[in-house]
Write a protein that holds these residues in place. Structure first.
Motif, PDB file in Angstrom:
ATOM      1  N   CYS A  46       0.812  -1.221   0.000  1.00  0.00           N
ATOM      2  CA  CYS A  46       0.000   0.000   0.000  1.00  0.00           C
ATOM      3  C   CYS A  46       0.846   1.272   0.000  1.00  0.00           C
ATOM      4  N   ILE A  47       1.947   1.274   0.699  1.00  0.00           N
ATOM      5  CA  ILE A  47       2.759   2.500   0.711  1.00  0.00           C
ATOM      6  C   ILE A  47       3.502   2.641  -0.617  1.00  0.00           C
ATOM      7  N   ARG A  48       3.970   1.523  -1.156  1.00  0.00           N
ATOM      8  CA  ARG A  48       4.622   1.565  -2.463  1.00  0.00           C
ATOM      9  C   ARG A  48       3.675   2.129  -3.505  1.00  0.00           C
ATOM     10  N   ASP A  49       2.462   1.604  -3.471  1.00  0.00           N
ATOM     11  CA  ASP A  49       1.466   1.994  -4.445  1.00  0.00           C
ATOM     12  C   ASP A  49       1.110   3.478  -4.300  1.00  0.00           C
ATOM     13  N   ASP A  50       1.096   3.956  -3.067  1.00  0.00           N
ATOM     14  CA  ASP A  50       0.749   5.357  -2.841  1.00  0.00           C
ATOM     15  C   ASP A  50       1.856   6.297  -3.325  1.00  0.00           C
TER      16      ASP A  50
ATOM     17  N   LYS B 116       4.309   5.652  -5.547  1.00  0.00           N
ATOM     18  CA  LYS B 116       4.835   5.347  -6.879  1.00  0.00           C
ATOM     19  C   LYS B 116       4.731   6.513  -7.867  1.00  0.00           C
ATOM     20  N   LEU B 117       3.562   7.068  -8.003  1.00  0.00           N
ATOM     21  CA  LEU B 117       3.371   8.120  -9.001  1.00  0.00           C
ATOM     22  C   LEU B 117       3.438   9.519  -8.396  1.00  0.00           C
ATOM     23  N   LYS B 118       3.465   9.585  -7.089  1.00  0.00           N
ATOM     24  CA  LYS B 118       3.385  10.899  -6.428  1.00  0.00           C
ATOM     25  C   LYS B 118       4.743  11.523  -6.134  1.00  0.00           C
ATOM     26  N   ARG B 119       5.731  10.670  -5.887  1.00  0.00           N
ATOM     27  CA  ARG B 119       6.993  11.185  -5.364  1.00  0.00           C
ATOM     28  C   ARG B 119       8.119  11.058  -6.389  1.00  0.00           C
TER      29      ARG B 119
ATOM     30  N   ASN C 128      11.598  13.558 -13.362  1.00  0.00           N
ATOM     31  CA  ASN C 128      11.394  13.391 -11.920  1.00  0.00           C
ATOM     32  C   ASN C 128      10.704  12.077 -11.591  1.00  0.00           C
ATOM     33  N   ASN C 129       9.881  11.612 -12.526  1.00  0.00           N
ATOM     34  CA  ASN C 129       9.230  10.320 -12.322  1.00  0.00           C
ATOM     35  C   ASN C 129       8.862   9.768 -13.696  1.00  0.00           C
ATOM     36  N   GLN C 130       9.578   8.745 -14.112  1.00  0.00           N
ATOM     37  CA  GLN C 130       9.388   8.217 -15.475  1.00  0.00           C
ATOM     38  C   GLN C 130       7.962   7.766 -15.721  1.00  0.00           C
ATOM     39  N   GLU C 131       7.250   7.404 -14.664  1.00  0.00           N
ATOM     40  CA  GLU C 131       5.889   6.908 -14.861  1.00  0.00           C
ATOM     41  C   GLU C 131       4.844   8.011 -14.758  1.00  0.00           C
ATOM     42  N   ASN C 132       5.311   9.218 -14.437  1.00  0.00           N
ATOM     43  CA  ASN C 132       4.374  10.329 -14.320  1.00  0.00           C
ATOM     44  C   ASN C 132       5.013  11.587 -14.916  1.00  0.00           C
ATOM     45  N   GLU C 133       4.782  11.777 -16.202  1.00  0.00           N
ATOM     46  CA  GLU C 133       5.431  12.878 -16.918  1.00  0.00           C
ATOM     47  C   GLU C 133       5.096  14.236 -16.344  1.00  0.00           C
TER      48      GLU C 133
ATOM     49  N   ASP D 293      17.250  20.152  -1.181  1.00  0.00           N
ATOM     50  CA  ASP D 293      16.082  21.045  -1.212  1.00  0.00           C
ATOM     51  C   ASP D 293      14.875  20.464  -0.488  1.00  0.00           C
ATOM     52  N   PHE D 294      14.976  19.225  -0.052  1.00  0.00           N
ATOM     53  CA  PHE D 294      13.824  18.619   0.626  1.00  0.00           C
ATOM     54  C   PHE D 294      13.925  18.813   2.130  1.00  0.00           C
ATOM     55  N   LYS D 295      12.817  18.607   2.799  1.00  0.00           N
ATOM     56  CA  LYS D 295      12.803  18.813   4.251  1.00  0.00           C
ATOM     57  C   LYS D 295      12.449  17.515   4.983  1.00  0.00           C
ATOM     58  N   PRO D 296      12.732  17.483   6.284  1.00  0.00           N
ATOM     59  CA  PRO D 296      12.413  16.269   7.046  1.00  0.00           C
ATOM     60  C   PRO D 296      10.956  15.839   6.838  1.00  0.00           C
ATOM     61  N   GLY D 297      10.767  14.555   6.652  1.00  0.00           N
ATOM     62  CA  GLY D 297       9.428  14.027   6.424  1.00  0.00           C
ATOM     63  C   GLY D 297       9.138  13.786   4.948  1.00  0.00           C
ATOM     64  N   ASP D 298       9.880  14.477   4.045  1.00  0.00           N
ATOM     65  CA  ASP D 298       9.651  14.281   2.612  1.00  0.00           C
ATOM     66  C   ASP D 298      10.109  12.887   2.195  1.00  0.00           C
ATOM     67  N   SER D 299       9.434  12.355   1.203  1.00  0.00           N
ATOM     68  CA  SER D 299       9.793  11.010   0.757  1.00  0.00           C
ATOM     69  C   SER D 299      10.000  10.973  -0.745  1.00  0.00           C
ATOM     70  N   PHE D 300      10.666   9.939  -1.229  1.00  0.00           N
ATOM     71  CA  PHE D 300      10.969   9.763  -2.650  1.00  0.00           C
ATOM     72  C   PHE D 300      11.398   8.327  -2.883  1.00  0.00           C
TER      73      PHE D 300
END
Ligand code: ATP
Ligand code: MG
Length: 553
Positions: free
Chosen positions: A329-333, A335-338, A367-372, A511-518
């Motif tokens: 579920c976290i992978r799926d969430d 995947k396209l957002k980060r 930034n994300n090959q699956e989300n242009e 440039d990212f801050k604590p809590g950010d994910s990728f």
């Protein structure tokens, strides 16, 4: 085509109640005891109750069940509130403390006494146990059972006024000492205990028991469906007795569902506490735990947890859910957002011998090959790069397509390079890999139709940022299971935390801050730790690896 969405058994009960006009508007609640941190199991209860209120246009109440002065701590109130809000369960101002109902509960007790439905009993705790009987034998009546309402009222008021020592008397419901349900054998409603309460101070020296307090709290708030876990099934007749004898109009009804358990995961408060106290984990928010604060710190999102609860569903019997489903579920969430960034966790230097010495150029990276829609960024590239140690081999293993002397690979989004040699130290550890590049392959595109079969990622040495990366595995030894059969201790995985001190990430991560994910390309999903990251030392937590053993149907 007709779409059929099957309703869970609680939705079916609610819809019937609405249809039959039993309730105009439904009201649900989440009633945590402030005696610990919330975990993934509580999230199920929160999202279930909140979700039902939303679905049927009702109200969701958030109530601290703080009637037991012995166990509660203020610190937990804050953390529980933060967790409920983080999950997105909007209680719209409906936040309550059960201890604010002590006066009303007391009135209900007097009401029952006057009705002849409750009496003051002087038996000692041992005698009460003895008189209660067993599962196979009926209990017998207390000699104090036939006190008159007047006498009971006076004694109860004297209890309240502090005229008797702790534990010397109790108020009991007058139900049935021969009932097949032990909970119905004149259960205790009030006890004497001189304890300071965090909210009411020393105002009370008598406190209501859970089985009396809880149905009243629900009834006072106009809860319609009091959803709890299965272990309360045997208490339901008492719940009903309390709300009926106290003569509430439209009393709430209790519905039980199965607790959420995850395979090989520690959820019990008692066990988590032990891991914290023994120093095996670094506090209640250690990312290896499944408290909500730990999951948040690890990089889980409320969306992923909601998705997980949808997949799990609501059941009437116990079962254990595979942890891999939560990871899915976290992978799926994410995947396209980060964004997908470059990080080298086990670095070895790569030198491009035919590349100009001082030159730095910028290559365009999606930034994300699956989300242009997430666009591209400019990433510095130069003569010296870090690559993953496992992307070069002295001896080529079978089917290996990455770097070995003589082989050409693609440096992701940059150029084709051909390996020409390497340096190693006395122990045979590779220290530098040498390559030449083909300037005509810029962008990682073939200039003449020739193919390369391996693609590896890289980080330019002069602009790389050195960071700490923490890799997590289950705190539980999965081979052995959570608990040691013999002594009830836990089977701990000694390798649940791997700390990498010298990982290198591309400069954009500053440039990212604590809590950010990728996503770190090819290695997994990571987030910047909120607790240990400082201005000049970034710490990354692995949320989850890229590979999954779970597939949804
Ligand atoms: P624990 O002992 O596991 O920490 P608890 O039941 O003592 O849990 P409470 O504060 O009493 O914690 O629980 C608040 C609500 O959360 C209750 O309605 C309870 O039924 C529900 N709850 C607790 N654990 C789970 C679980 N594993 N799955 C679903 N609901 C749960
Ligand atoms: Mg509890």
């Amino acid at each position: 085509m007709e779409e059929t969405i099957s309703k869970n058994f609680i939705e079916q009960i609610i819809e019937k109640d609405i249809e039959e006009g039993r309730y105009q508007k439904i009201v649900t609640r989440f009633p945590p005891e402030p005696n610990g941190y919330l975990h993934i199991g509580h999230a199920k209860s929160i999202l279930l109750n909140y979700g039902l209120a939303e679905e049927y246009g009702g109200e969701f109440h958030f109530r601290f069940d703080d009637t037991n002065p012995a166990k509660e701590e203020k610190e937990y109130v804050q953390s529980i509130k933060a967790d409920v809000e983080w999950l997105g369960a909007d209680y719209k101002g409906h936040i309550y403390f059960a201890s604010n109902y002590f006066d009303k509960m007391y009135e209900c007790a007097e009401f029952l006494i006057k009705k002849g439905k409750a009496y003051v009993c002087d038996l000692t705790p041992d005698e009460i146990r003895e008189y209660r009987g067993t599962l196979t034998e009926p209990g017998k009546n207390s000699p104090y059972r036939d006190r008159t309402p007047e006498e009971n009222l006076q004694l109860f008021r004297d209890m309240r006024d502090g005229k008797f020592p702790d534990g010397s008397k109790v108020l009991r419901a007058k139900i049935d000492m021969t009932s097949g349900n032990m909970n119905m054998r004149d259960p205790i409603l009030y006890r004497i205990a001189r304890m300071e309460h965090h909210n009411t101070g020393n105002k009370w020296c008598i406190y209501p028991m859970y089985d009396f307090a809880h149905p009243l709290e629900d009834a006072f708030e106009g809860i319609t469906h009091s959803i709890c876990t299965l272990e309360f099934e045997d208490h339901r007749p008492l719940y009903e007795w309390v709300v009926n004898e106290c003569e509430f109009e439209n009393p709430p009804k209790q519905i039980e569902f199965a607790k959420l358990y995850l395979t090989n995961v520690v959820t019990g408060k008692r066990y988590i506490k032990k891991l914290v106290e023994d120093g095996i984990v670094d506090g209640w928010d250690d990312p290896r735990l499944v408290s909500l604060s730990a999951l948040r710190r690890r990089g889980y999102t409320p969306e992923a947890i909601r998705k997980f609860m949808e997949l799990v569903g609501v059941a009437k019997s116990h079962s254990s859910v595979d942890n891999a489903m939560l990871e899915y579920c976290i992978r799926d969430d994410l995947k396209l957002k980060r964004p997908r960034m470059a990080a080298i966790l086990d670095p070895v230097k790569l030198v491009i011998t035919n590349y100009p010495d001082e030159q730095i150029e910028y290559v365009d990276v999606p930034n994300n090959q699956e989300n242009e829609e997430m666009g591209t960024r400019q990433v510095p590239f130069c003569k010296e790069l870090y690559i993953e140690r496992e992307d070069f081999k002295i001896e080529r293993p079978k089917k290996y397509r990455r770097l070995y002397v003589g082989n050409e690979v693609r440096l992701m989004n940059a150029y084709f390079v051909t390996c020409t040699g390497y340096d190693a130290d006395e122990d045979g550890n590779v220290t530098t890999v040498y390559c030449t590049y083909d300037p005509a392959s810029r962008g990682g595109n073939s200039p003449d139709g020739r193919k390369v079969r391996g693609t590896i990622h890289w980080v330019a040495v002069p602009t790389a940022k050195q960071v700490e990366v923490r890799l997590y595995e289950n705190i539980v030894d999965e081979e052995k299971g959570v608990y040691n059969e013999e002594d009830g201790s836990m089977n701990i995985n000694p390798n649940s935390l791997t700390v990498i001190e010298n990982a290198y990430v591309e400069p954009a991560l500053s440039d990212f801050k604590p809590g950010d994910s990728f996503q770190f390309m090819r290695t997994g999903y990571f987030c910047i730790d909120t607790k240990d990251t400082t201005e000049d030392h970034m710490v990354f937590n692995r949320i989850v690896s890229l590979k999954s053993s779970y597939k949804p149907n």
